[in-house]
Design an enzyme around this catalytic site. Structure first.
Site, short mmCIF file in Angstrom:
data_model
loop_
_atom_site.label_atom_id
_atom_site.label_comp_id
_atom_site.label_asym_id
_atom_site.label_seq_id
_atom_site.Cartn_x
_atom_site.Cartn_y
_atom_site.Cartn_z
N TYR A 72 -3.19 52.80 36.77
CA TYR A 72 -2.43 52.85 37.95
C TYR A 72 -1.02 52.56 37.45
O TYR A 72 -0.71 51.73 36.75
CB TYR A 72 -3.15 51.33 38.83
N ARG A 109 -1.34 75.48 48.46
CA ARG A 109 -0.97 75.97 49.87
C ARG A 109 0.37 75.40 50.37
O ARG A 109 1.22 75.00 49.57
CB ARG A 109 -2.15 75.08 50.67
N GLY A 116 -5.81 64.19 50.92
CA GLY A 116 -5.19 63.38 52.06
C GLY A 116 -5.21 62.14 52.09
O GLY A 116 -5.48 61.24 52.94
N VAL A 133 2.98 70.35 54.40
CA VAL A 133 3.35 69.67 55.54
C VAL A 133 4.92 69.51 55.57
O VAL A 133 5.68 70.11 56.27
CB VAL A 133 2.89 68.40 55.82
N LYS A 184 -9.44 67.49 40.47
CA LYS A 184 -8.19 66.78 40.23
C LYS A 184 -8.46 66.57 38.52
O LYS A 184 -7.48 66.56 37.86
CB LYS A 184 -8.03 65.48 40.93
N GLU A 211 -8.12 56.40 36.07
CA GLU A 211 -6.66 56.52 35.73
C GLU A 211 -6.12 55.20 35.59
O GLU A 211 -6.32 54.35 36.70
CB GLU A 211 -6.39 57.70 36.88
N ARG A 243 7.69 61.99 59.49
CA ARG A 243 6.41 62.43 60.41
C ARG A 243 6.31 61.19 61.43
O ARG A 243 6.08 60.04 61.10
CB ARG A 243 5.05 62.40 59.36
P1 ADP Z 1 -4.23 63.48 47.60
O1 ADP Z 1 -4.72 64.39 47.03
O2 ADP Z 1 -5.32 62.26 48.26
O3 ADP Z 1 -2.94 63.28 48.18
P2 ADP Z 1 -2.89 62.34 45.05
O4 ADP Z 1 -3.56 62.51 43.53
O5 ADP Z 1 -2.12 63.40 45.27
O6 ADP Z 1 -3.94 62.31 46.18
O7 ADP Z 1 -2.28 61.00 45.15
C1 ADP Z 1 -1.65 60.79 46.50
C2 ADP Z 1 -0.53 59.63 46.29
O8 ADP Z 1 -1.53 58.32 45.66
C3 ADP Z 1 0.35 59.45 45.17
O9 ADP Z 1 1.67 60.08 45.64
C4 ADP Z 1 0.72 58.09 44.79
O10 ADP Z 1 1.50 57.45 45.95
C5 ADP Z 1 -0.70 57.40 44.60
N1 ADP Z 1 -1.33 57.50 43.44
C6 ADP Z 1 -2.27 58.68 43.10
N2 ADP Z 1 -2.46 58.24 41.79
C7 ADP Z 1 -2.05 56.89 41.24
C8 ADP Z 1 -1.79 56.23 40.06
N3 ADP Z 1 -2.58 56.66 38.91
N4 ADP Z 1 -0.97 55.16 40.13
C9 ADP Z 1 -0.43 54.62 41.22
N5 ADP Z 1 -0.30 55.45 42.45
C10 ADP Z 1 -1.07 56.58 42.40
#
Ligand code: ADP
Length: 441
Positions: free
Chosen positions: A201, A290, A163, A293, A116, A199, A334
């Site tokens: 928040y 990919r 996930g 879901v 990532k 990162e 879901r």
């Molecule tokens: P994964 O690959 O595990 O699904 P993601 O990076 O896609 O993880 O993030 C999943 C969820 O986590 C996002 O949809 C959001 O709700 C939350 N999230 C991720 N990064 C941040 C952030 N910097 N600030 C707030 N929420 C976040």
């Protein structure tokens, strides 16, 4: 076109892929864990072979066993579905070396996007906004300095997380110090790599994503957008297509960002570009290389069959570049074997009747067992109506008709969501569900 496809997955997605293969007149091979020998997807495939005992690690993640089965059964391609080996660059490379088509992008592209932090760096280079942060961390001192620079709260994330796992919100220096080693350890165990990054928040963002499909010639199709803000522990629970919050101008901006990202990638196949949207600004989050879901809400609003097209493109078919138009509004919920936060309920589905008038995707039948080894998804329930509000009302009616007993589920929560005025008015963000049910962030 392929003659025979091995499906390296289980449950509802294996059945979805079998359906697509039947439509394309391609024979199917299922692989299964011992415990699932009587499952619906095993019965529906043309051939089925056991690839290991019950745990995912020794069956659906058994790269060598699955490859061997593909070769011995005469399959010419492997569809990984989602989860398990779907974003495993090593597996994609092994397939290529064995002369099998991995239905997904090539290994080097998966490898870039699976990290990532690397994906964020790439997005930044393409001129796509990313959430502030992303820098590699040298040690604990470095981490604290960078967290201060970003300003609390921050998120500490595993580079190879997925996930919803491998990420934590940290509000202070004290929490950071405490969690740093814990999350590294968690990442090492779950993702075999302990790299983590910081990162900012984003407290009030919405999760919005773009579905793309690109062929071998670089012809890009943008197949609409989805909103997936309703999550528990960063895992999606309700998904919608389109993202109703977007004004036409914002949607255009979003698609331009998607095009910019894709222009720098030698990508083939289906993919999803995920963004957080806050303060009128999109921030690239990650790309999933990919089938998702939630792909079916896109199918319902665009009329595209994503799985058959994905298979055709993997076999070399070219597509016309386009931005798909969409019609109506689709919602997916879901139905999970999770009566409470993070608790997987197991046991027999003594009653399981989903004759609700909705589109249902499930790998289970009445009498089946929910086993402790896999994920919590029992069924996806999908509706489409001309407007969002009509779709919510229809979903509410469908959920009333669900008959399920034997194990605990999140059905009461899904019903509650559909009745909430704030949800009906689309006043949601990624923390909506946590606030509703009182989950820790
Ligand atoms: P994964 O690959 O595990 O699904 P993601 O990076 O896609 O993880 O993030 C999943 C969820 O986590 C996002 O949809 C959001 O709700 C939350 N999230 C991720 N990064 C941040 C952030 N910097 N600030 C707030 N929420 C976040």
């Amino acid at each position: 076109m392929f003659r025979k496809i091995l499906i390296a997955n289980r449950g509802e997605v294996a059945l979805r892929i079998i359906r697509a293969c039947q439509q394309l007149k391609i024979a199917t091979v299922a692989v299964y864990a011992q415990a699932e020998q009587h499952s619906l997807f095993v019965q529906q495939a043309d051939e089925a072979y056991c690839v290991g005992p019950d745990t995912a690690q020794s069956s659906y993640l058994n790269r060598e066993g699955i490859l061997m089965t593909a070769l011995l059964s005469g399959a010419d391609a492997i569809h990984p579905g989602y989860g398990f080996l779907a974003e495993d660059a090593v597996f994609a490379q092994m397939c290529a070396e064995c002369g099998l088509t991995f239905i997904g992008p090539k290994a080097s592209v998966i490898e870039l996007l699976a990290d990532k932090a690397a994906a964020k760096k790439f997005a930044r280079q393409q001129g796509v906004p990313v959430i502030p942060g992303g820098m590699q961390l040298k040690n604990e001192q470095d981490l604290r300095t960078k967290a201060k620079q970003l300003g609390y709260p921050v998120m500490l994330k595993a580079n190879f997380g997925g996930g919803g796992k491998g990420m934590r919100v940290l509000a202070s220096d004290h929490e950071l110090r405490h969690q740093y080693h814990l999350i590294q350890e968690e990442a090492r165990q779950a993702f075999l790599n302990d790299a983590v990054y910081l990162e900012k928040y984003l407290p009030h963002a919405r999760h919005i994503e773009v579905q793309i499909l690109q062929d071998h010639n670089g012809h890009l199709q943008i197949l609409g957008d989805r909103e997936c803000s309703l999550q528990r522990h960063h895992q999606k629970v309700v998904e919608e297509s389109p993202a109703a919050i977007l004004q036409p101008q914002q949607r255009q901006t979003l698609y331009q960002l998607a095009q910019r990202l894709m222009a720098g990638l030698a990508y083939t196949g289906l993919g999803t570009l995920e963004f957080l949207f806050t303060g009128q600004q999109f921030y690239f989050l990650e790309m999933n290389t990919r089938l998702q879901v939630e792909h079916a809400v896109t199918e319902m609003t665009t009329g595209a069959d994503l799985v058959t097209t994905q298979i055709q493109v993997a076999a070399g078919k070219t597509v016309q570049p386009k931005i798909a138009t969409f019609k109506g509004h689709a919602i997916e919920v879901r139905l999970n074997a999770q009566p409470q936060e993070n608790l997987l309920a197991t046991g027999q589905l003594t009653k399981f009747r989903l004759f609700t008038g909705a589109r249902v995707e499930t790998g289970y039948r009445e009498g089946d067992q929910i086993l402790p080894y896999y994920d919590a998804l029992i069924a996806k329930i999908l509706v489409k109506q001309p407007t969002r509000l009509q779709a919510v009302t229809k979903m509410q009616c469908c959920l009333q008709r669900v008959q399920i007993s034997g194990i605990g589920t999140n059905l009461p929560l899904l019903k509650q969501i559909m009745g909430l005025p704030s949800y009906r008015a689309n006043l949601v963000d990624i923390h909506f569900l946590a606030h509703l049910v009182g989950d820790a962030q």
